[in-house]
Motif scaffolding. Structure first.
Motif, PDB file in Angstrom:
ATOM      1  N   VAL A  13     -31.569  -8.315 -32.841  1.00  0.00           N
ATOM      2  CA  VAL A  13     -32.722  -7.553 -32.332  1.00  0.00           C
ATOM      3  C   VAL A  13     -32.410  -6.947 -30.958  1.00  0.00           C
ATOM      4  CG1 VAL A  13     -34.431  -8.867 -33.642  1.00  0.00           C
ATOM      5  CG2 VAL A  13     -33.757  -9.655 -31.358  1.00  0.00           C
ATOM      6  N   THR A  14     -31.140  -6.819 -30.639  1.00  0.00           N
ATOM      7  CA  THR A  14     -30.739  -6.304 -29.323  1.00  0.00           C
ATOM      8  C   THR A  14     -31.332  -4.923 -29.052  1.00  0.00           C
ATOM      9  OG1 THR A  14     -28.649  -7.509 -29.538  1.00  0.00           O
ATOM     10  CG2 THR A  14     -28.776  -5.822 -27.826  1.00  0.00           C
ATOM     11  N   GLU A  15     -31.194  -4.013 -30.003  1.00  0.00           N
ATOM     12  CA  GLU A  15     -31.691  -2.649 -29.802  1.00  0.00           C
ATOM     13  C   GLU A  15     -33.212  -2.620 -29.721  1.00  0.00           C
ATOM     14  OE1 GLU A  15     -29.966   0.071 -29.102  1.00  0.00           O
ATOM     15  OE2 GLU A  15     -28.224  -1.253 -29.058  1.00  0.00           O
ATOM     16  N   ILE A  16     -33.877  -3.459 -30.506  1.00  0.00           N
ATOM     17  CA  ILE A  16     -35.336  -3.524 -30.468  1.00  0.00           C
ATOM     18  C   ILE A  16     -35.805  -3.967 -29.089  1.00  0.00           C
ATOM     19  CG2 ILE A  16     -37.369  -4.725 -31.380  1.00  0.00           C
ATOM     20  CD1 ILE A  16     -35.934  -4.885 -34.070  1.00  0.00           C
ATOM     21  N   ARG A  17     -35.166  -5.011 -28.549  1.00  0.00           N
ATOM     22  CA  ARG A  17     -35.548  -5.496 -27.221  1.00  0.00           C
ATOM     23  C   ARG A  17     -35.230  -4.457 -26.141  1.00  0.00           C
ATOM     24  NH1 ARG A  17     -38.293  -7.585 -29.746  1.00  0.00           N
ATOM     25  NH2 ARG A  17     -38.311  -9.722 -30.529  1.00  0.00           N
ATOM     26  N   LYS A  18     -34.134  -3.735 -26.314  1.00  0.00           N
ATOM     27  CA  LYS A  18     -33.776  -2.697 -25.341  1.00  0.00           C
ATOM     28  C   LYS A  18     -34.824  -1.585 -25.334  1.00  0.00           C
ATOM     29  CE  LYS A  18     -29.464  -1.691 -25.185  1.00  0.00           C
ATOM     30  NZ  LYS A  18     -28.135  -1.144 -25.545  1.00  0.00           N
ATOM     31  N   LEU A  19     -35.261  -1.172 -26.502  1.00  0.00           N
ATOM     32  CA  LEU A  19     -36.296  -0.139 -26.588  1.00  0.00           C
ATOM     33  C   LEU A  19     -37.618  -0.625 -26.002  1.00  0.00           C
ATOM     34  CD1 LEU A  19     -35.599   1.256 -30.180  1.00  0.00           C
ATOM     35  CD2 LEU A  19     -35.176   2.413 -28.006  1.00  0.00           C
ATOM     36  N   GLU A  20     -37.932  -1.903 -26.229  1.00  0.00           N
ATOM     37  CA  GLU A  20     -39.161  -2.451 -25.662  1.00  0.00           C
ATOM     38  C   GLU A  20     -39.113  -2.448 -24.134  1.00  0.00           C
ATOM     39  OE1 GLU A  20     -39.592  -6.286 -27.390  1.00  0.00           O
ATOM     40  OE2 GLU A  20     -40.548  -5.536 -29.223  1.00  0.00           O
ATOM     41  N   ARG A  21     -37.940  -2.793 -23.569  1.00  0.00           N
ATOM     42  CA  ARG A  21     -37.802  -2.777 -22.106  1.00  0.00           C
ATOM     43  C   ARG A  21     -37.923  -1.362 -21.557  1.00  0.00           C
ATOM     44  NH1 ARG A  21     -33.896  -6.791 -23.208  1.00  0.00           N
ATOM     45  NH2 ARG A  21     -32.220  -5.240 -23.205  1.00  0.00           N
ATOM     46  N   LEU A  22     -37.320  -0.400 -22.262  1.00  0.00           N
ATOM     47  CA  LEU A  22     -37.424   0.996 -21.836  1.00  0.00           C
ATOM     48  C   LEU A  22     -38.869   1.478 -21.871  1.00  0.00           C
ATOM     49  CD1 LEU A  22     -34.308   2.579 -23.602  1.00  0.00           C
ATOM     50  CD2 LEU A  22     -34.618   2.180 -21.148  1.00  0.00           C
ATOM     51  N   ARG A  23     -39.594   1.070 -22.914  1.00  0.00           N
ATOM     52  CA  ARG A  23     -41.002   1.453 -23.016  1.00  0.00           C
ATOM     53  C   ARG A  23     -41.809   0.858 -21.866  1.00  0.00           C
ATOM     54  NH1 ARG A  23     -45.290  -1.133 -24.779  1.00  0.00           N
ATOM     55  NH2 ARG A  23     -44.025  -2.837 -25.650  1.00  0.00           N
TER      56      ARG A  23
END
Length: 201
Positions: free
Chosen positions: A159-169
């Motif tokens: 879920v690395t990319e999912i968490r990265k997108l959440e942080r960016l949001r």
């Protein structure tokens, strides 16, 4: 720990159950000895069992999620290509080794130990740093040791990319809120000044 959306949680739960069932069938088909069919000649039994095993292997080999099956001593009995890629190990360096030797992550090792000991299921979000840093959603279940010696099944979802997108949001929302807050504060101050009598002066 970051909360997982209900949709993702439901998807992972279904995936975990499906992978567990596939592994059980795979090992059962390999190690069954008490089935009445096993005493029949190979020609009489037909190719059904072999074809089922091939299909199960194909599913496990092409899953994007990592799947690992271990015995009661936490030795790896099976690790699909996705799992081996997650931890940067070759097949020959994974089978027969303990979980900690393969994944090199104490949190995952303790998780597997707990589900085997308590015969329960567990879900955790774990950071791993080898061969590179990533965030894994780990689902493990302990099962009574039976055909094939499987005592626990571990399913890992990156879920690395999912968490990265959440942080960016979250960073974007924080920045926008800050940019909006500054002019609004100035306008509020100006209005308060006018209401205080500056307009009459």
């Amino acid at each position: 720990m970051t909360n997982v959306s209900p949709v993702l949680s439901a998807f992972l739960a279904g995936l975990f159950l499906g992978a567990s069932f596939l592994i059980f069938l795979r090992f059962f088909s390999k190690h069954r000895t008490s089935s009445p069919l096993s005493s029949l000649p190979e020609r009489a039994r037909g190719k059904g069992g072999e074809e089922d095993e091939i299909r199960l292997s194909a599913v496990l080999d092409h899953m994007a999620e990592g799947v690992i099956a271990v015995d009661s001593a936490k030795r790896v009995l099976m690790a699909n290509p996705a799992a081996r890629k997650m931890f940067g190990v070759e097949k020959d360096n994974a089978l027969g080794r303990t979980v900690i030797e393969v994944v090199k992550n104490p949190a995952i090792d303790l998780m597997v130990e707990k589900v085997i000991r308590d015969q329960t299921a567990a879900t955790e979000e774990i950071e791993v740093y080898r061969p590179d840093r990533k965030t894994l959603k780990a689902n493990a279940v302990g099962i009574a040791e039976g055909d094939g010696g499987v005592s626990a099944i571990l399913v890992l979802y990156d879920v690395t990319e999912i968490r990265k997108l959440e942080r960016l949001r979250q960073e974007f929302v924080a920045n926008v809120s800050h940019e909006l807050k500054t002019p609004l504060t100035s306008i509020q101050g100006f209005i308060e000044t006018l209401l205080a009598g500056a307009l009459d002066n």
